[in-house]
Write a protein that holds these residues in place. Structure first.
Motif, short mmCIF file in Angstrom:
data_model
loop_
_atom_site.label_atom_id
_atom_site.label_comp_id
_atom_site.label_asym_id
_atom_site.label_seq_id
_atom_site.Cartn_x
_atom_site.Cartn_y
_atom_site.Cartn_z
N ARG A 28 0.85 -1.22 0.08
CA ARG A 28 0.03 -0.03 -0.03
C ARG A 28 0.98 1.18 0.01
NH1 ARG A 28 -5.40 1.68 1.51
NH2 ARG A 28 -5.22 3.70 2.39
N GLY A 29 0.57 2.09 -0.83
CA GLY A 29 1.33 3.39 -0.91
C GLY A 29 0.33 4.72 -0.97
N ASP A 30 1.00 5.83 -1.19
CA ASP A 30 0.23 6.86 -1.32
C ASP A 30 -0.47 7.12 -2.61
OD1 ASP A 30 0.94 7.82 1.19
OD2 ASP A 30 2.86 8.87 0.28
N VAL A 31 -1.78 7.61 -2.59
CA VAL A 31 -2.48 7.91 -3.90
C VAL A 31 -1.45 8.98 -4.77
CG1 VAL A 31 -4.55 8.77 -4.74
CG2 VAL A 31 -4.48 7.28 -2.91
N PRO A 32 -1.51 8.47 -5.90
CA PRO A 32 -0.63 9.14 -6.78
C PRO A 32 -1.11 10.75 -6.74
CG PRO A 32 -1.22 7.54 -7.84
CD PRO A 32 -1.89 7.43 -6.75
N GLN A 33 -0.29 11.64 -6.85
CA GLN A 33 -0.74 13.11 -6.73
C GLN A 33 -1.47 13.59 -8.09
OE1 GLN A 33 2.30 15.87 -6.37
NE2 GLN A 33 1.13 17.78 -6.10
N GLY A 34 -2.71 14.16 -7.74
CA GLY A 34 -3.46 14.75 -8.94
C GLY A 34 -4.40 13.56 -9.18
N LEU A 35 -4.72 12.48 -8.75
CA LEU A 35 -5.54 11.31 -8.92
C LEU A 35 -7.02 11.78 -8.57
CD1 LEU A 35 -6.38 8.28 -9.69
CD2 LEU A 35 -6.23 7.89 -7.24
N ARG A 36 -8.04 11.72 -9.58
CA ARG A 36 -9.28 12.02 -9.11
C ARG A 36 -10.03 10.68 -9.40
NH1 ARG A 36 -9.91 17.60 -12.85
NH2 ARG A 36 -8.14 18.80 -12.16
#
Length: 133
Positions: A28-36
């Motif tokens: 589990r990682g961070d959600v990619p920046q800018g993901l909608r």
């Protein structure tokens, strides 16, 4: 008619917090920046219509974890060393025509405001995640 977008609900897109589910092979990682992410972007009736469209086309089985269909340009995979995933010819870079999609879908995508013109919207990818994902 299901193919006429005017018969579909026209509700403004409400962006939602994404839900992350990782398989046993992924951390589990961070959600990619800018993901909608938009919950319920399509209604159950629209989903059924999309499934009918997908049933008419070939699924590519080049990845062990998922089957794929492309409309417009074929997504160029850069992280897999599989020739079929890195099309070199113009013909290999073309998926099914965008016109095979229900007309309301591209209209709905444009209504999100993510793209400033229809020329920017050059591909739609459908993924079926398999039991190995």
């Amino acid at each position: 008619s299901c193919g006429n977008w005017r018969w579909h609900r026209r509700v403004p897109v409400a962006w939602s917090a994404p839900s992350i589910v990782c398989g046993h092979s992924f951390k589990r990682g961070d959600v990619p920046q800018g993901l909608r992410y938009c919950t319920d972007f399509v209604s159950p009736a629209e989903e059924a219509e999309l499934l009918e469209v997908l049933a008419e086309g070939p699924w590519l089985h080049n990845l062990k974890s998922r089957a794929q269909q492309f409309f417009g340009l074929v997504y160029y995979h850069t992280s897999h060393d599989v020739v079929a995933l890195q099309p070199g010819s113009k013909e290999a870079q073309s998926g099914r025509p965008m016109s095979d999609l229900p007309p309301w879908l591209l209209q709905r995508v444009m209504e999100t405001g993510v793209f400033s013109s229809t020329e920017e919207l050059n591909q739609v990818a459908a993924n079926e995640y398999l039991g190995t994902a």
